[in-house]
Design an enzyme around this catalytic site. Structure first.
Site, PDB file in Angstrom:
ATOM      1  N   LYS A  31      59.015 -39.604 108.964  1.00 26.36           N
ATOM      2  CA  LYS A  31      57.836 -38.766 108.708  1.00 26.36           C
ATOM      3  C   LYS A  31      56.805 -38.880 109.828  1.00 26.36           C
ATOM      4  O   LYS A  31      56.271 -37.880 110.296  1.00 26.36           O
ATOM      5  CB  LYS A  31      57.207 -39.178 107.370  1.00 26.36           C
ATOM      6  CG  LYS A  31      56.026 -38.345 106.974  1.00 26.36           C
ATOM      7  CD  LYS A  31      55.722 -38.528 105.505  1.00 26.36           C
ATOM      8  CE  LYS A  31      55.308 -39.964 105.186  1.00 26.36           C
ATOM      9  NZ  LYS A  31      53.899 -40.216 105.511  1.00 26.36           N
ATOM     10  N   SER A  32      56.540 -40.118 110.251  1.00 27.99           N
ATOM     11  CA  SER A  32      55.558 -40.298 111.318  1.00 27.99           C
ATOM     12  C   SER A  32      56.005 -39.613 112.593  1.00 27.99           C
ATOM     13  O   SER A  32      55.202 -39.012 113.311  1.00 27.99           O
ATOM     14  CB  SER A  32      55.319 -41.785 111.577  1.00 27.99           C
ATOM     15  OG  SER A  32      54.820 -42.404 110.429  1.00 27.99           O
ATOM     16  N   HIS A  56      54.070 -46.848  99.643  1.00 33.40           N
ATOM     17  CA  HIS A  56      55.100 -46.738  98.623  1.00 33.40           C
ATOM     18  C   HIS A  56      54.552 -47.016  97.233  1.00 33.40           C
ATOM     19  O   HIS A  56      54.885 -46.356  96.290  1.00 33.40           O
ATOM     20  CB  HIS A  56      56.232 -47.716  98.911  1.00 33.40           C
ATOM     21  CG  HIS A  56      56.794 -47.542 100.275  1.00 33.40           C
ATOM     22  ND1 HIS A  56      57.757 -46.600 100.554  1.00 33.40           N
ATOM     23  CD2 HIS A  56      56.514 -48.148 101.442  1.00 33.40           C
ATOM     24  CE1 HIS A  56      58.050 -46.650 101.842  1.00 33.40           C
ATOM     25  NE2 HIS A  56      57.312 -47.578 102.404  1.00 33.40           N
ATOM     26  N   ASN A  61      66.487 -34.711 108.388  1.00 36.27           N
ATOM     27  CA  ASN A  61      66.084 -35.255 109.681  1.00 36.27           C
ATOM     28  C   ASN A  61      67.166 -36.195 110.245  1.00 36.27           C
ATOM     29  O   ASN A  61      68.064 -36.625 109.527  1.00 36.27           O
ATOM     30  CB  ASN A  61      64.745 -35.997 109.512  1.00 36.27           C
ATOM     31  CG  ASN A  61      64.123 -36.355 110.848  1.00 36.27           C
ATOM     32  OD1 ASN A  61      64.423 -35.730 111.877  1.00 36.27           O
ATOM     33  ND2 ASN A  61      63.271 -37.364 110.845  1.00 36.27           N
ATOM     34  N   SER A  67      17.607 -71.135  68.223  1.00 35.92           N
ATOM     35  CA  SER A  67      18.925 -71.783  68.200  1.00 35.92           C
ATOM     36  C   SER A  67      18.988 -73.020  69.093  1.00 35.92           C
ATOM     37  O   SER A  67      19.613 -73.000  70.131  1.00 35.92           O
ATOM     38  CB  SER A  67      20.035 -70.783  68.553  1.00 35.92           C
ATOM     39  OG  SER A  67      19.684 -69.987  69.658  1.00 35.92           O
TER      40      SER A  67
END
Lengths: 302, 629
Positions: free
Chosen positions: B38-39, B115, B166, B542
């Protein structure tokens, strides 16, 4: 309009208008940053279109470092008068008192005090919950991943790890007390889009973008315009006139001029397409340190 | 070789500028892991469109030595490697946008790396994409991940897909390999209903079938990738759909002008059209379409305009204008698919803010029908939806909203869900269909419990227990805090000695056993109130560690904040607002804390407020800031 498909400039224009209207409708105290540069000029033009026939329903804020080009200030005042928008200017008074300037204090410290801190002061003073800026995603790596509606905590800091997902054009504009939003309507514009839009719409810009003979000195390989007599000249430096123009505008001592004869928009665009160096190269701020823009943004710089 | 924008001295500038102005815009998304190239593909597109500047190019060539490079001697993936560096810094970049253009078109690429949070990232990137490139490594074929990406694309409604096979060079440009992968992919993707589905064999590294058909693949007759992207028409859809005009902002510069500003989401609106307003169902006729550049006769999808109507009708932000007979649904119930994007899971019964277009309303998930496994597409029963999961749910909104099924209109069918307390965006949804009253919801699908009640109130119930001497400032601080919370729209209640001792506990005296019982009852009441969704402020001296521990134990899993208002006894005695110290000194009151009965200072309170020298308002501010309610 006969065609059903909008051209990319018309698409970008409409999207920016939608974003500006969303700000006006969703926030109580919005403000638009006005830096007087070409992107700000486009933003101003889009804001006029977005709200026409109403006037721009929020003020424009100019953070004046006192070192802007004189022509920028004159242009700013002319625009405010011509278009009748509400102009707010702010200068860091502490910085003025301490005479903070880019020559004695270095660009990094000067920018911190006169720009980043000044901006924070102005945003706090106005209690603005949304500040519109002209940043584009194509400008710089850290901006490529920033949202259009970018959330800031009460310290004005950006948390890149914790950005809100931004789907479709449904913007989450909700804030908790003290938080604010930075909004970038020009996110999807490129530098070429800006110039072609300025050209096709006839948007006025500061004349410094066009080539003219101006007094400059060359310092460390950068041409600096001597805009007034506050600039200390080093030994051997004599201002001389050169045909130059500016690709970006900021504080004159920190803005490099480029030798150019481009005196019209088509010539500028042609020169830009041929020059093939990045736009921010003329800005001396970015080169101080690696990743400097991201760091500045986390600290609240635009 | 270059794609575009090439300017030379001979270029006709006016013509060139006209071309720049007239280009259309295509937004696409790239899916695929780093290994699929992809890159390299994105880097190649940027390089070919001359977006790589000279200085970058020089350093790029240097860095590319010792790496896999194409004929240009460049490892294109380095161009987008900023992402890797940022990942090392621990920054999650969910979507980065990149820009390039050719002579014919301008492109914006949504690059969604990573991812782990892929579903969320892809959904975000895909929501504004016209088209998606699904990268497939020719050596590996269709993988689980390929299927997951394709499903998410269909979920978000991306209508045009290109499967990019690809690294075709690494399988020797073998047609058989390509044909097999294409057959596999089509078999899976065709049922997902994409409008167009193209496939192209490329080598992003070597440039095969990127800009022009490659001589290495004579068997491939289709267009190369870039010409295909230049030519595909994705815009036709929106102008042909029924008209939707969501009103964004009412434009009212003076008494003589009232316009409705917005962007035409789909279809087109013309002068003289009769439109219906979604909320009131009232008709009106469009009398002007206003822009700063002059009035228009009609406006089409994507145009931002201001409409003026011919009569006084009630229209405000959130209304949707449409043509009669083709109106959107207007209802408060629908079925939707949601993608969850937050670490905090989604539960039925919980209340969120739903934003759709410019409408924002409280909404509840009324039923969780099933979860869809994004890898196998199997449906499984579920009681909650976790980060990156996809589920089918029914949703009810507090008041009716105008919407369309997402499949017919993404801009009026997609919504986000916002947390009512933190204001974070938690998830995104796509409407499948509206539900009629007859098909009414089963509210029994969830139990009404503390989570549900607190979500309805939009606050986190908790017990803030103030301890300290009489006169230390407990009640003053608690009162101021209650006022502040109430002003912020929170529901708070103060329990203190006066309103408890006079009623619930009026049977109790001041023996040690009675004091323990006093605290026990107060702690139980505080717990019930918190369970009902309230922020409970308990202001009791208290004095004993054991009593306060008991109160904390009773609170169980409710947030319990012990605030010690630490004011020296001399200061308290000097204040003596009720004259009690004076009476104790005079022997009129026995067992008075600080005089003849001890005060056991807390060892580990959540917060200590120093009551001496600070106004109660300052202390209340400090506490409010610390609590982060």
């Amino acid at each position: 309009m006969t065609q059903d498909h909008l051209t990319h400039l018309r698409t970008l224009e409409a999207e920016s208008i939608e974003i500006l209207r969303e700000v006006a409708a969703s926030f109580e105290r919005p403000v638009m940053m006005y830096s007087i540069g070409k992107d700000s000029s486009v933003l101003l033009h889009l804001a006029r279109k977005a709200f026409y026939p109403s006037k721009i329903p929020f003020p424009l804020l100019h953070v004046n470092t006192t070192w802007k080009f004189r022509e920028m200030i004159a242009f700013r005042d002319r625009m405010a008068e011509e278009y009748g928008f509400d102009l707010i200017t702010h200068t860091n008074a502490d910085g003025v008192r301490d005479n903070i300037n880019p020559f004695d204090h270095g660009s990094s410290r000067y920018t911190d005090i006169m720009k980043t801190a000044a901006l924070r002061q102005a945003l706090n003073a106005g209690q603005y919950d949304a500040a519109i800026g002209g940043a584009r995603r194509d400008e710089e790596k850290s901006r490529a991943k920033e949202r259009i509606f970018s959330h800031r905590n009460a310290q004005h800091a950006w948390d890149p790890k914790n950005q809100r997902p931004e789907l479709w054009r449904v913007f989450n504009t909700r804030l908790n007390p003290g938080e604010s939003m930075r909004v970038f309507p020009l996110s999807n514009w490129t530098e070429l889009d800006i110039w072609t839009y300025i050209y096709s719409e006839g948007i006025p810009i500061v004349p410094l973008y066009f080539a003219a003979r101006r007094p400059v000195v060359e310092r460390l390989g950068t041409l600096i315009m001597v805009d007034d007599d506050r600039m200390p000249l080093l030994t051997g430096e004599t201002p001389h006139d050169e045909l130059v123009r500016f690709r970006t505008l900021g504080c004159y001592p920190l803005t490099g001029a480029m030798r150019s004869s481009a005196a019209s928009l088509p010539e500028i665009i042609m020169e830009m397409q041929a020059s093939r160096t990045s736009e921010r190269e003329g800005r001396l701020i970015d080169s101080d340190q690696v990743g400097s823009m991201e760091k500045k943004k986390q600290e609240g710089y635009f | 070789m270059s794609l575009a924008n090439a300017l030379t001295a001979d270029t006709d500038l006016d013509l060139w500028l006209a071309q720049q102005t007239d280009k259309s815009l295509l937004r696409f998304l790239t899916c695929g892991s780093v290994d699929d190239g992809k890159s390299t593909l994105i880097g190649r597109l940027l390089y070919d469109s001359q977006l790589i500047l000279d200085d970058q190019l020089a350093s790029l060539k240097k860095e590319s030595r010792n790496r896999t490079t194409g004929d240009e001697g460049i490892d294109f993936s380095l161009l987008v490697d900023g992402l890797a560096a940022e990942r090392e810094q621990g920054i999650t970049i969910d979507v980065a946008y990149r820009f390039f253009s050719t002579d014919k078109r301008k492109f914006i690429v949504a690059d969604t790396p990573g991812h782990e949070q892929y579903t969320r990232n892809m959904a975000t990137g895909a929501s504004n994409a016209d088209l998606a490139l699904v990268l497939i490594d020719a050596r590996k074929g269709v993988l689980t991940q390929t299927r997951r990406h394709s499903f998410i694309l269909s979920l978000i409604g991306v209508k045009h897909v290109v499967a990019v096979i690809n690294k075709i060079d690494l399988v020797d440009y073998d047609q058989a390999v390509y044909d097999r992968i294409v057959a596999d992919y089509r078999a899976f993707a065709e049922p997902l209903g994409f409008k167009t589905l193209a496939t192209v064999p490329v080598s992003a590294l070597r440039g095969d079938n990127m800009l022009a058909q490659s001589p290495h693949t004579p068997w491939y007759q289709g267009a190369a990738l870039v010409p295909y992207l230049e030519g595909i028409d994705t815009a036709e859809d929106r102008s042909a759909q029924p008209m939707r005009f969501p009103v964004q902002w009412v434009n009212r510069p003076n008494l003589d002008f009232r316009g409705f500003s917005g962007t035409v989401a789909s279809g087109q609106v013309a002068l003289g059209d009769e439109v219906l307003i979604s909320a009131s169902r009232k008709p009106a006729v469009v009398s002007r379409i206003v822009t700063m550049d002059g009035d228009l006769d009609r406006a089409v999808a994507g145009q931002a305009v201001t409409l003026v109507l011919d009569r006084e009708v009630d229209v405000s932000r959130g209304d949707v204008l449409a043509h009669s007979g083709k109106t959107p649904e207007f209802s408060n119930q629908f079925q939707a698919r949601i993608v969850w994007m937050s670490e905090e899971s989604a539960f039925p019964g919980r209340s969120y803010l739903l934003k759709l277009g410019s409408q924002i309303v409280p909404a509840t998930i009324t039923d969780l029908k099933f979860r869809t496994n994004v890898n196998t597409l199997e449906h499984t029963a579920a009681t909650k939806v976790d980060l990156n999961e996809v589920a089918t749910v029914t949703i009810a909104t507090d008041k009716p909203i105008a919407f369309d099924p997402y499949a017919s209109n993404a801009l009026t069918g997609g919504f986000i869900l916002i947390d009512r307390i933190s204001n974070a965006t938690l998830g995104a949804g796509t409407i499948e269909f509206g539900l009629r009253r007859a098909q009414n919801l089963t509210y029994q699908a969830f139990d009404v419990n503390r989570d549900v009640r607190s979500a309805m109130k939009g606050q986190a119930p908790q017990i803030i227990w103030f301890t300290g001497l009489s006169g230390s400032g407990k009640s003053s601080v608690a009162n101021l805090l209650e006022k502040r919370l109430t002003a912020e729209g929170r529901h708070a209640y103060i329990l203190d000695g006066d309103n408890v001792r006079h009623g619930l506990n009026k049977d109790l005296g001041f023996t040690e056993a009675a004091r323990v019982e006093n605290i026990r009852r107060v702690a139980e009441v505080a717990k019930l109130m918190a369970d009902a969704g309230l922020i409970v402020l308990v202001s009791f001296i208290s004095p004993f560690v054991n009593e306060r521990r008991l109160a904390r134990e009773i609170a169980g899993d409710i947030r319990f904040v012990e605030v010690y208002v630490d004011t020296p006894i001399e200061v308290c005695e000097a204040r003596d607002p009720k004259g009690l110290y004076a009476r104790a000194r005079a022997g009129e009151i026995k067992n008075f804390t600080g005089i003849d009965s001890p005060f056991e200072a807390p060892e580990h309170p959540e917060l200590v407020l120093h009551g001496a020298g600070h106004e109660p308002a300052v202390l209340a501010d400090e506490l409010h800031g610390w609590l982060k309610i």
